[in-house]
Design an enzyme around this catalytic site. Structure first.
Site, PDB file in Angstrom:
ATOM      1  N   GLY A   8       0.851  -1.187   0.000  1.00 15.26           N
ATOM      2  CA  GLY A   8       0.000   0.000   0.000  1.00 15.26           C
ATOM      3  C   GLY A   8       0.881   1.228   0.000  1.00 15.26           C
ATOM      4  O   GLY A   8       2.066   1.162   0.352  1.00 15.26           O
ATOM      5  N   GLN A  33       2.539  10.202   1.671  1.00 14.49           N
ATOM      6  CA  GLN A  33       3.870   9.581   1.814  1.00 14.49           C
ATOM      7  C   GLN A  33       4.822   9.981   0.688  1.00 14.49           C
ATOM      8  O   GLN A  33       6.043   9.839   0.851  1.00 14.49           O
ATOM      9  CB  GLN A  33       3.741   8.053   1.836  1.00 14.49           C
ATOM     10  N   HIS A  66      -4.885   1.248   7.281  1.00 16.53           N
ATOM     11  CA  HIS A  66      -3.574   1.879   7.481  1.00 16.53           C
ATOM     12  C   HIS A  66      -3.399   3.053   6.523  1.00 16.53           C
ATOM     13  O   HIS A  66      -2.944   4.128   6.915  1.00 16.53           O
ATOM     14  CB  HIS A  66      -2.469   0.823   7.247  1.00 16.53           C
ATOM     15  N   GLU A  67      -3.829   2.841   5.257  1.00 13.27           N
ATOM     16  CA  GLU A  67      -3.668   3.913   4.256  1.00 13.27           C
ATOM     17  C   GLU A  67      -4.617   5.067   4.518  1.00 13.27           C
ATOM     18  O   GLU A  67      -4.252   6.234   4.384  1.00 13.27           O
ATOM     19  CB  GLU A  67      -3.898   3.351   2.833  1.00 13.27           C
ATOM     20  N   CYS A 106       5.552   0.266   7.999  1.00 13.66           N
ATOM     21  CA  CYS A 106       5.188   1.458   7.218  1.00 13.66           C
ATOM     22  C   CYS A 106       6.392   1.889   6.386  1.00 13.66           C
ATOM     23  O   CYS A 106       7.523   1.922   6.898  1.00 13.66           O
ATOM     24  CB  CYS A 106       4.785   2.597   8.154  1.00 13.66           C
ATOM     25  N   LEU A 107       6.146   2.192   5.132  1.00 13.92           N
ATOM     26  CA  LEU A 107       7.259   2.585   4.261  1.00 13.92           C
ATOM     27  C   LEU A 107       7.866   3.920   4.686  1.00 13.92           C
ATOM     28  O   LEU A 107       8.974   4.256   4.309  1.00 13.92           O
ATOM     29  CB  LEU A 107       6.783   2.646   2.802  1.00 13.92           C
ATOM     30  N   HIS A 162      -3.285   7.362   6.963  1.00 16.10           N
ATOM     31  CA  HIS A 162      -2.305   8.297   6.397  1.00 16.10           C
ATOM     32  C   HIS A 162      -2.982   9.565   5.880  1.00 16.10           C
ATOM     33  O   HIS A 162      -2.453  10.665   6.022  1.00 16.10           O
ATOM     34  CB  HIS A 162      -1.528   7.648   5.245  1.00 16.10           C
TER      35      HIS A 162
HETATM   36  O1  K2U Z   1       1.426   2.721   4.023  1.00 20.04           O
HETATM   37  C1  K2U Z   1       2.479   2.099   3.975  1.00 20.04           C
HETATM   38  O2  K2U Z   1       3.505   2.464   4.553  1.00 20.04           O
HETATM   39  C2  K2U Z   1       2.502   0.828   3.215  1.00 20.04           C
HETATM   40  C3  K2U Z   1       2.520  -0.359   4.119  1.00 20.04           C
HETATM   41  C4  K2U Z   1       1.084  -0.837   4.168  1.00 20.04           C
HETATM   42  C5  K2U Z   1       0.764  -1.831   5.221  1.00 20.04           C
HETATM   43  C6  K2U Z   1       1.161  -1.643   6.534  1.00 20.04           C
HETATM   44  C7  K2U Z   1       0.812  -2.577   7.493  1.00 20.04           C
HETATM   45  C8  K2U Z   1       0.065  -3.686   7.160  1.00 20.04           C
HETATM   46  C9  K2U Z   1      -0.326  -3.854   5.851  1.00 20.04           C
HETATM   47  C10 K2U Z   1       0.024  -2.927   4.899  1.00 20.04           C
HETATM   48  C11 K2U Z   1       3.603  -1.226   3.521  1.00 20.04           C
HETATM   49  O3  K2U Z   1       3.093  -2.138   2.663  1.00 20.04           O
HETATM   50  S1  K2U Z   1       4.692  -1.853   4.734  1.00 20.04           S
HETATM   51  C12 K2U Z   1       5.238  -3.351   4.203  1.00 20.04           C
HETATM   52  C13 K2U Z   1       4.317  -4.472   4.614  1.00 20.04           C
HETATM   53  C14 K2U Z   1       4.015  -5.426   3.703  1.00 20.04           C
HETATM   54  C15 K2U Z   1       3.191  -6.471   4.079  1.00 20.04           C
HETATM   55  C16 K2U Z   1       2.684  -6.555   5.357  1.00 20.04           C
HETATM   56  C17 K2U Z   1       2.997  -5.586   6.272  1.00 20.04           C
HETATM   57  C18 K2U Z   1       3.835  -4.523   5.897  1.00 20.04           C
HETATM   58 ZN    ZN Z   2       2.309   3.526   6.211  1.00 22.23          ZN
END
Ligand code: K2U
Ligand code: ZN
Length: 173
Positions: free
Chosen positions: A46, A51, A137-138, A95-96, A141
């Site tokens: 996501g 971001q 989560h998104e 979180c990225l 943001h």
């Molecule tokens: O918003 C972001 O930073 C993207 C995250 C989204 C996410 C966070 C937590 C749980 C699910 C999605 C990134 O994808 S972080 C990398 C990731 C990948 C798979 C599972 C958890 C985190």
């Molecule tokens: Zn995030």
């Protein structure tokens, strides 16, 4: 298509309430494409517009896990939650914008969202498990909320100190 720079916490732009997208324009389409490619490149499942420094209400996601399954890129513009399940689940979130930091966050297991698609049409869909966690989560943001805001103050401050150190070291490179 351009890979966008992902902002790292702490950054005031990650704490702002984002503005609604006024219209689905070719510029929004190009931004969504850049965000999808930036997400896949990270890699992540996501990515929200703030971001990459754009304080508008849109995010992208693709939580397809199996390598052999077709990707399912989604672009959600002006997303809103219309229903959440009573049942919750806890996911080790990352979180990225907060690299290499993970912590358990509990959220509703299912969520129904309504949004404008790139096709200019209104969509509504129910998400479950990782898709639901990612969508929530998104959406956080877009409201200036990070997953560390669900943690205790000590843990949040420890992670923030690590990110301040990381940014200081990167600035030297
Ligand atoms: O918003 C972001 O930073 C993207 C995250 C989204 C996410 C966070 C937590 C749980 C699910 C999605 C990134 O994808 S972080 C990398 C990731 C990948 C798979 C599972 C958890 C985190
Ligand atoms: Zn995030």
């Amino acid at each position: 298509m351009t890979l966008r720079n992902i902002l790292i916490h702490p950054d005031p732009r990650l704490k702002k309430l984002c503005d609604p997208v006024p219209t689905v324009s070719p510029e929004i389409g190009a931004l969504a494409e850049d965000m999808l490619q930036t997400m896949y490149d990270a890699p992540g499942v996501g990515l929200a517009a703030p971001q990459v420094g754009v304080l508008q209400r849109l995010f992208v996601m693709d939580c397809v896990k199996e390598d052999d399954a077709a990707p399912k890129p989604m672009v959600l513009i002006n997303p809103e939650i219309t229903w959440t399940s009573e049942e919750e689940n806890t996911y080790e979130e990352g979180c990225l914008s907060i690299p290499d930091q993970y912590a358990p966050v509990t959220r509703p297991k299912q969520v129904r969202m309504s949004w404008m698609g790139l096709d200019g049409k209104q969509h509504e869909e129910e998400f479950d498990d990782l898709w639901a966690t990612c969508a929530q989560h998104e959406l956080d943001h877009l409201n200036g909320k990070l997953f560390i805001d669900y943690l205790g103050a000590m843990k949040r401050q420890m992670i923030t100190r690590k990110m301040v150190k990381l940014k200081r070291e990167n600035a030297r490179l």
